[in-house]
Design a protein around this motif. Structure first.
Motif, PDB file in Angstrom:
ATOM      1  N   UNK A 103       0.841  -1.201   0.000  1.00  0.00           N
ATOM      2  CA  UNK A 103       0.000   0.000   0.000  1.00  0.00           C
ATOM      3  C   UNK A 103       0.875   1.249   0.000  1.00  0.00           C
ATOM      4  N   UNK A 104       0.269   2.442  -0.017  1.00  0.00           N
ATOM      5  CA  UNK A 104       1.079   3.667   0.042  1.00  0.00           C
ATOM      6  C   UNK A 104       1.829   3.770   1.370  1.00  0.00           C
ATOM      7  N   UNK A 105       2.886   4.564   1.377  1.00  0.00           N
ATOM      8  CA  UNK A 105       3.662   4.915   2.570  1.00  0.00           C
ATOM      9  C   UNK A 105       4.459   3.751   3.148  1.00  0.00           C
ATOM     10  N   UNK A 106       4.919   2.845   2.287  1.00  0.00           N
ATOM     11  CA  UNK A 106       5.839   1.813   2.732  1.00  0.00           C
ATOM     12  C   UNK A 106       5.275   0.914   3.813  1.00  0.00           C
ATOM     13  N   UNK A 335      -8.890   7.102   5.923  1.00  0.00           N
ATOM     14  CA  UNK A 335      -9.484   6.694   4.656  1.00  0.00           C
ATOM     15  C   UNK A 335     -10.284   5.402   4.817  1.00  0.00           C
ATOM     16  N   UNK A 336      -9.717   4.444   5.535  1.00  0.00           N
ATOM     17  CA  UNK A 336     -10.408   3.170   5.744  1.00  0.00           C
ATOM     18  C   UNK A 336     -11.734   3.400   6.471  1.00  0.00           C
ATOM     19  N   UNK A 337     -11.721   4.205   7.528  1.00  0.00           N
ATOM     20  CA  UNK A 337     -12.947   4.457   8.295  1.00  0.00           C
ATOM     21  C   UNK A 337     -14.007   5.155   7.437  1.00  0.00           C
ATOM     22  N   UNK A 338     -13.581   6.118   6.629  1.00  0.00           N
ATOM     23  CA  UNK A 338     -14.530   6.842   5.783  1.00  0.00           C
ATOM     24  C   UNK A 338     -15.170   5.902   4.765  1.00  0.00           C
ATOM     25  N   UNK A 339     -14.377   5.098   4.088  1.00  0.00           N
ATOM     26  CA  UNK A 339     -14.908   4.221   3.044  1.00  0.00           C
ATOM     27  C   UNK A 339     -15.785   3.113   3.637  1.00  0.00           C
ATOM     28  N   UNK A 340     -15.445   2.628   4.825  1.00  0.00           N
ATOM     29  CA  UNK A 340     -16.289   1.619   5.459  1.00  0.00           C
ATOM     30  C   UNK A 340     -17.622   2.219   5.896  1.00  0.00           C
ATOM     31  N   UNK A 361     -17.053  -8.138   6.255  1.00  0.00           N
ATOM     32  CA  UNK A 361     -15.669  -8.539   5.990  1.00  0.00           C
ATOM     33  C   UNK A 361     -15.346  -8.422   4.502  1.00  0.00           C
ATOM     34  N   UNK A 362     -16.285  -8.802   3.648  1.00  0.00           N
ATOM     35  CA  UNK A 362     -16.060  -8.704   2.208  1.00  0.00           C
ATOM     36  C   UNK A 362     -15.975  -7.244   1.777  1.00  0.00           C
ATOM     37  N   UNK A 363     -16.808  -6.381   2.385  1.00  0.00           N
ATOM     38  CA  UNK A 363     -16.727  -4.955   2.058  1.00  0.00           C
ATOM     39  C   UNK A 363     -15.394  -4.377   2.507  1.00  0.00           C
ATOM     40  N   UNK A 364     -14.914  -4.797   3.676  1.00  0.00           N
ATOM     41  CA  UNK A 364     -13.618  -4.331   4.168  1.00  0.00           C
ATOM     42  C   UNK A 364     -12.504  -4.732   3.220  1.00  0.00           C
ATOM     43  N   UNK A 365     -12.611  -5.928   2.639  1.00  0.00           N
ATOM     44  CA  UNK A 365     -11.575  -6.380   1.711  1.00  0.00           C
ATOM     45  C   UNK A 365     -11.580  -5.518   0.448  1.00  0.00           C
ATOM     46  N   UNK A 366     -12.770  -5.108  -0.016  1.00  0.00           N
ATOM     47  CA  UNK A 366     -12.850  -4.211  -1.178  1.00  0.00           C
ATOM     48  C   UNK A 366     -12.184  -2.872  -0.846  1.00  0.00           C
ATOM     49  N   UNK A 367     -12.482  -2.346   0.336  1.00  0.00           N
ATOM     50  CA  UNK A 367     -11.889  -1.079   0.760  1.00  0.00           C
ATOM     51  C   UNK A 367     -10.371  -1.210   0.858  1.00  0.00           C
ATOM     52  N   UNK A 368      -9.903  -2.315   1.415  1.00  0.00           N
ATOM     53  CA  UNK A 368      -8.450  -2.534   1.535  1.00  0.00           C
ATOM     54  C   UNK A 368      -7.799  -2.628   0.158  1.00  0.00           C
ATOM     55  N   UNK A 371      -7.513   0.993  -1.182  1.00  0.00           N
ATOM     56  CA  UNK A 371      -6.464   1.767  -0.516  1.00  0.00           C
ATOM     57  C   UNK A 371      -5.085   1.225  -0.872  1.00  0.00           C
ATOM     58  N   UNK A 372      -4.940  -0.094  -0.915  1.00  0.00           N
ATOM     59  CA  UNK A 372      -3.636  -0.693  -1.212  1.00  0.00           C
ATOM     60  C   UNK A 372      -3.142  -0.306  -2.603  1.00  0.00           C
ATOM     61  N   UNK A 373      -4.060  -0.053  -3.522  1.00  0.00           N
ATOM     62  CA  UNK A 373      -3.668   0.324  -4.864  1.00  0.00           C
ATOM     63  C   UNK A 373      -3.255   1.770  -5.009  1.00  0.00           C
ATOM     64  N   UNK A 374      -3.449   2.584  -3.965  1.00  0.00           N
ATOM     65  CA  UNK A 374      -3.126   4.006  -4.055  1.00  0.00           C
ATOM     66  C   UNK A 374      -1.623   4.252  -4.030  1.00  0.00           C
ATOM     67  N   UNK A 375      -1.207   5.294  -4.721  1.00  0.00           N
ATOM     68  CA  UNK A 375       0.145   5.812  -4.538  1.00  0.00           C
ATOM     69  C   UNK A 375       0.150   6.749  -3.331  1.00  0.00           C
ATOM     70  N   UNK A 376       1.327   7.109  -2.864  1.00  0.00           N
ATOM     71  CA  UNK A 376       1.420   8.084  -1.768  1.00  0.00           C
ATOM     72  C   UNK A 376       0.667   9.363  -2.132  1.00  0.00           C
ATOM     73  N   UNK A 377       0.939   9.837  -3.330  1.00  0.00           N
ATOM     74  CA  UNK A 377       0.357  11.100  -3.776  1.00  0.00           C
ATOM     75  C   UNK A 377      -1.166  11.016  -3.818  1.00  0.00           C
ATOM     76  N   UNK A 378      -1.684   9.937  -4.391  1.00  0.00           N
ATOM     77  CA  UNK A 378      -3.135   9.809  -4.523  1.00  0.00           C
ATOM     78  C   UNK A 378      -3.804   9.648  -3.168  1.00  0.00           C
TER      79      UNK A 378
END
Length: 393
Positions: A103-106, A335-340, A361-368, A371-378
């Protein structure tokens, strides 16, 4: 690589276990070459350009990103594989794919996302890389993912060692990895191929070297402190004897490239010793050897332990890095809290996936996944768009 130069314990592309979705073979590229090329052309690989190792993406143009790191790992993996008679393209493919799931931020971002996902099975970047190359990349008409060979998928899953101990239940695995194993039968209780083991050691070589380089460049520790480290100190001394009074930038580069060389030579010597002792007759013998065939010597591993301990204290826990880590973790958590709480604010394709999820749990996986696909900038842009009342949507 020709058949005559291939070691008996190397993976043979002509004997690959194939792809989940059968495809005609290429007239010009081996199956592992095609895997490498598909990884390079993937969206996830391009995004690595703006995902960081230790520093946040915008802090400096010269610090390593996940993309430059992956290229360095691939370069080392090719050198070691060629010398040991292994398949260079397979080692390179695993090396290029090994960080796709970050995910972003190492590691800060991964730790934060793992904490958010703790009630839902956690988050693991290796498992996420598998999900990306088997599901989330949607480029081809006939299948989701990249339809990589079994050997490349195995390497992504197992390059750091067997994920599953004999007798251990799959319940302890990251969900993405467990699901992939059901589909592909990745033999998770065995070691990976020698090529994947090379990719793992190449990762260690690359990050040990470039973290020293980036830490010195950022002024998190001094040249004198670096000189006191094992391996590093003798390399600095050698350069200073040969070129007295060399300017600091050249001195640093000349010394650290020698550190690089020491690690590579050690892996080659120790791996040759282990392969000669075990005398594997096939790639499967390497998998079932019960111990890695590609490794550092005990002496060098102890030296690296001391270097990592130094970097942990002086770099990863430096107050400037701690400040960045705190802000980055907060961005991921919020971000995770907002999207959930409000999946309706997700982009339409992701919103539809979240709303169609059969469980929390399935919705949380979609949110993850999002987020995991984001760059730092995005990630920073999304956070600002969702939390700053004056930000443009």
């Amino acid at each position: 690589m020709t058949a005559s130069s291939r070691a008996p314990w190397a993976c043979d592309p002509a004997r690959s276990r194939g792809r989940l979705h059968p495809e005609p073979e290429s007239a010009h590229r081996s199956p592992f070459q095609r895997d490498r090329d598909r990884i390079i052309h993937s969206s996830a690989f391009r995004r690595l350009k703006h995902k960081t190792q230790v520093f946040v993406e915008h802090e400096g143009d010269y610090y390593r990103t996940r993309l430059t790191h992956s290229l360095e790992v691939a370069q080392v993996a090719r050198t070691i594989s060629r010398t040991l008679g292994l398949d260079e393209e397979l080692a390179e493919a695993v090396a290029l794919a090994h960080d796709l799931g970050h995910p972003p931020f190492g590691h800060t971002g991964e730790d934060a996302l793992h904490a958010c996902m703790a009630p839902y099975g956690g988050f693991d970047h290796n498992a996420q890389a598998l999900k990306i190359v088997t599901e989330l990349e949607t480029r081809y008409a006939e299948f989701d993912g990249l339809n990589l060979t079994w050997e490349t998928l195995e390497g992504i899953a197992k390059h750091n060692g067997p994920p599953l101990a004999p007798g251990m239940e799959r319940d302890g695995l990251p969900p993405c990895l467990a699901e992939c194993d059901v589909r592909h039968g990745l033999e998770l209780t065995t070691h990976a191929s020698a090529e994947a083991q090379v990719a793992a050691l190449s990762d260690d070589i690359a990050y040990n070297n470039h973290d020293l380089d980036d830490g010195l460049r950022a002024g998190l520790f001094t040249l004198d402190e670096a000189r006191a480290l094992p391996i590093v100190g003798p390399c600095f001394a050698e350069v200073e004897r040969r070129w007295p009074g060399l300017e600091p930038q050249r001195l640093q580069h000349e010394a650290l490239r020698r550190v690089f060389g020491v690690m590579v030579e050690d892996v080659l010597c120790e791996s040759r010793r282990r392969l000669e002792a075990a005398a594997p007759r096939s790639a499967q013998d390497v998998r079932e050897a019960g111990a890695p065939m590609i490794a550092f010597s005990d002496a060098l591993r102890e030296d690296l332990r001391q270097i990592r301990a130094f970097l942990f204290t002086r770099m990863y826990r430096h107050w400037k890095v701690r400040r960045m880590r705190r802000k980055a973790a907060a961005v991921v958590r919020e971000l995770f809290a907002i999207f959930m709480d409000s999946p309706g604010v997700l982009p339409d394709d992701w919103r539809l996936r979240a709303e169609a999820a059969p469980s929390e749990a399935a919705r949380a996986r979609v949110v993850a996944d999002y987020i995991a696909g984001m760059t730092d900038r995005f990630a920073l842009q999304e956070h600002k768009a969702l939390t700053d009342p004056q930000a443009r949507v």
